[in-house]
Design a protein around this motif. Structure first.
Motif: not given
Ligand SMILES: [Fe+2]
Lengths: 189, 76
Positions: A64, A135, A165, A168
């Motif tokens: 991040e 996310e 994202e 994740h």
């Molecule tokens: Fe992320």
């Protein structure tokens, strides 16, 4: 501890001078679902989560910060040569009055970043569900910024970030599955 | 194969102030359907993966804005 690589995770190119796009991108810099909030949320939760998923939080939290750097680069490039007049026209007059061209951790509406954006509940499932939600919200934010942007180079980088994202969110969902596993039972995946 | 977008038709009033959008869409990316990642999924080449943002073809779901041409990026 960290080792720093002096390059961006993904190249950032900007094709048009468009300070208004910088104003929108700031949402992912210092907004509630932005990259700073994400990094600090995950790295902080590591201490009170089962060992099996600490490494995941370290990896994603670290990444991040790499995303934060990409957003910072975009905002900087979009505003560095803008005149005060252009900053005003882009809705960045208040920002200019307070920060000139300096980057600041604030959202698209100019509200400064606050630790109340992130939670650390100490309950592993509650924390991971927050992470999944974070996310999905970051993914949505990238969608809305891409929808408003006509800069193909910026959109290319934003598309990369949105895909991250998704990954994740997938990994946090898998972390929940790992913590749900009955102890001592043979895994079948 | 699941679709990565869903749509619905919200109620349109004869008194709506703006031109109604007949259809609304929302994103339902592939990770919502996969669960714990199974082994041996097909991969992008390393160069493709760096551009796509994922090594795994099954998780690739690029988003394009209204002002750009679609699919000029990584082959899917
Ligand atoms: Fe992320």
């Amino acid at each position: 501890m960290w080792i720093y690589e002096k390059k961006l995770q993904y190249p950032v190119r900007v094709s048009t001078c468009n300070p208004m796009l910088a104003k929108f991108l700031i949402e992912q810099y210092g907004g509630a679902d932005g990259e700073l909030a994400a990094a600090l949320r995950y790295l902080n939760q590591r201490y009170t989560i089962p060992d099996k998923v600490i490494g995941l939080l370290t990896d994603i939290g670290t990444e991040e910060f790499a995303h934060l750097e990409m957003i910072a680069t975009m905002v900087y490039k979009l505003t560095k040569d803008a005149t005060p007049e252009q900053m005003k026209a882009a809705g960045l007059g208040a920002h200019y009055a307070n920060h000139e061209k300096a980057l600041y951790y604030e959202n698209a509406g100019g509200v400064p970043w606050t630790a109340t954006y992130i939670q650390a509940k100490g309950d592993p499932i509650a924390d991971l569900y927050e992470d999944i939600a974070a996310e999905e919200k970051a993914r949505a934010t990238y969608q809305w910024i891409i929808n408003m942007s006509d800069d193909p180079d910026i959109n290319d980088s934003l598309r990369f970030l949105r895909e991250r994202e998704i990954i994740h969110a997938q990994r946090f969902r898998e972390a929940v599955e790992i913590l749900k596993e009955e102890q001592g039972r043979k895994k079948i995946f | 194969m699941h679709t990565h977008h869903k749509s619905y038709q919200p109620y349109v009033s004869p008194f709506d102030p703006c031109k109604p959008m007949i259809e609304k869409t929302y994103s339902t990316p592939p990770h919502l359907y996969i669960g714990f990642q199974p082994p041996n999924l097909p991969q992008f080449t390393p160069m493709e993966a760096l551009r796509a943002g994922t090594l795994w073809k099954a998780f690739y779901d690029p988003w394009y804005g209204p002002y750009e041409k679609k699919n000029w990026g990584v082959p899917s």
